[in-house]
Design an enzyme around this catalytic site. Sequence first.
Site, PDB file in Angstrom:
ATOM      1  N   GLU A 106       5.270  30.386   2.210  1.00 54.56           N
ATOM      2  CA  GLU A 106       3.941  30.857   1.820  1.00 54.56           C
ATOM      3  C   GLU A 106       3.770  30.697   0.314  1.00 54.56           C
ATOM      4  OE1 GLU A 106       2.262  33.864   4.807  1.00 54.56           O
ATOM      5  OE2 GLU A 106       3.546  34.980   3.462  1.00 54.56           O
TER       6      GLU A 106
ATOM      7  N   LYS B 208      -1.418  43.190   7.265  1.00 55.28           N
ATOM      8  CA  LYS B 208      -1.346  43.886   5.968  1.00 55.28           C
ATOM      9  C   LYS B 208      -1.835  45.334   6.136  1.00 55.28           C
ATOM     10  CE  LYS B 208      -1.650  39.402   3.856  1.00 55.28           C
ATOM     11  NZ  LYS B 208      -1.923  38.598   2.693  1.00 55.28           N
TER      12      LYS B 208
ATOM     13  N   HIS C 117       7.880  39.307   1.893  1.00 53.41           N
ATOM     14  CA  HIS C 117       6.509  38.817   1.677  1.00 53.41           C
ATOM     15  C   HIS C 117       6.192  38.867   0.179  1.00 53.41           C
ATOM     16  CE1 HIS C 117       2.165  38.555   1.685  1.00 53.41           C
ATOM     17  NE2 HIS C 117       2.271  37.998   2.883  1.00 53.41           N
TER      18      HIS C 117
ATOM     19  N   GLY D 227      -5.622  36.974   6.574  1.00 55.31           N
ATOM     20  CA  GLY D 227      -7.037  37.294   6.765  1.00 55.31           C
ATOM     21  C   GLY D 227      -7.601  36.865   8.116  1.00 55.31           C
TER      22      GLY D 227
ATOM     23  N   GLY E  63      -4.428  34.475   0.564  1.00 56.25           N
ATOM     24  CA  GLY E  63      -5.644  35.260   0.350  1.00 56.25           C
ATOM     25  C   GLY E  63      -6.614  34.636  -0.620  1.00 56.25           C
TER      26      GLY E  63
ATOM     27  N   SER F 256      -3.815  31.145   3.617  1.00 61.28           N
ATOM     28  CA  SER F 256      -5.178  30.707   3.946  1.00 61.28           C
ATOM     29  C   SER F 256      -5.232  29.755   5.138  1.00 61.28           C
ATOM     30  CB  SER F 256      -5.861  30.095   2.708  1.00 61.28           C
ATOM     31  OG  SER F 256      -5.981  31.078   1.697  1.00 61.28           O
TER      32      SER F 256
ATOM     33  N   GLU G  24       3.713  39.795  -1.419  1.00 57.77           N
ATOM     34  CA  GLU G  24       3.095  41.038  -1.895  1.00 57.77           C
ATOM     35  C   GLU G  24       4.149  42.128  -2.092  1.00 57.77           C
ATOM     36  OE1 GLU G  24       0.052  41.168   1.127  1.00 57.77           O
ATOM     37  OE2 GLU G  24      -0.859  39.395   0.229  1.00 57.77           O
TER      38      GLU G  24
ATOM     39  N   ASN H  84      -0.334  38.693  10.297  1.00 58.75           N
ATOM     40  CA  ASN H  84       0.092  39.753   9.378  1.00 58.75           C
ATOM     41  C   ASN H  84      -1.160  40.528   8.985  1.00 58.75           C
ATOM     42  OD1 ASN H  84       0.954  41.329   7.256  1.00 58.75           O
ATOM     43  ND2 ASN H  84       1.314  39.627   5.841  1.00 58.75           N
TER      44      ASN H  84
HETATM   45  P1  PGA Z   1      -3.747  34.760   4.199  1.00 58.17           P
HETATM   46  O1  PGA Z   1      -2.363  35.592   4.127  1.00 58.17           O
HETATM   47  O2  PGA Z   1      -3.751  34.027   5.511  1.00 58.17           O
HETATM   48  O3  PGA Z   1      -4.820  35.809   4.113  1.00 58.17           O
HETATM   49  O4  PGA Z   1      -3.750  33.823   3.030  1.00 58.17           O
HETATM   50  C1  PGA Z   1      -1.159  35.032   4.565  1.00 58.17           C
HETATM   51  C2  PGA Z   1      -0.046  36.013   4.369  1.00 58.17           C
HETATM   52  O5  PGA Z   1      -0.048  36.761   3.389  1.00 58.17           O
HETATM   53  O6  PGA Z   1       0.891  36.079   5.188  1.00 58.17           O
END
Ligand code: PGA
Length: 252
Positions: free
Chosen positions: A169, A12, A97, A237, A175, A215, A99, A10
């Site tokens: 998640e 983003k 998601h 990330g 993140g 993460s 976010e 992803n």
């Molecule tokens: P992250 O994000 O690996 O940066 O923690 C995961 C996600 O939001 O799908």
Amino acid sequence: MSRKKIIAGNWKMYKSQSEAIALTAAIAEGISHQPPTAEVWIAPPFLYVAKLISQFGNSGLAFGAQDCSAHDEGAYTGEISASMLHSLHARFVLVGHSERRAYHQETDIQIALKIDAALRNGITAVYCCGETLDERNTGRHFDIVRAQVSEALFHLPALAFEKIVIAYEPVWAIGTGVTASPEQAQEMHAFIRSLIEQQFDTALAAQLSILYGGSVKPNNAATLFAQPDIDGALVGGASLVASDFLSIIAAG
Ligand code: PGA
């Protein structure tokens, strides 16, 4: 048929177009040398979906989007529909998601309509769910995830699950560099599978791919993937750096 293992990136809101092409080329090159056991999916920003599909659609990668509208068309300025994604041959879309839930106030009911839109257009919906830190610290994580899963998915007919993937998640792990321990993730994945089993049936629950996100990095992917109910990862990330993403893919 056993359930699919999927490593999904992803991106983003990162990368210029030339960076997106370079990153995809590096990932495609990597998997051509070491064919993955998992399917490799990439969700770039909407703007690059068509370009990456036309350039890399035959390189063993599947492309999708990070969100879609609940509507197929209409006067919805700035929105992108699942039917448009389908017309580009996108294979999947992330829905719900955290976010989107936090910054766009998306509710489980709206998310359920987006899942319906994806399925109506033949696109796999990757349904993201997970509790906040406060919800976990106050012992409400199972109740929260139960409500998220039931409100978004229980209205579906069993057949629809051929095009459903769940991504667990935990919001506190996204993140932050803090990953759920393999035991915490496994416990929740088994719980989610049991919810699907109770509402639908054992065979359907056994076929469902449940990805972990939050993460995931090269140094923790293998222990997460060793858990019996973890069928891959949704990677933020670390999917932006080809070598990191390729290490995670190799761990799958
Ligand atoms: P992250 O994000 O690996 O940066 O923690 C995961 C996600 O939001 O799908």
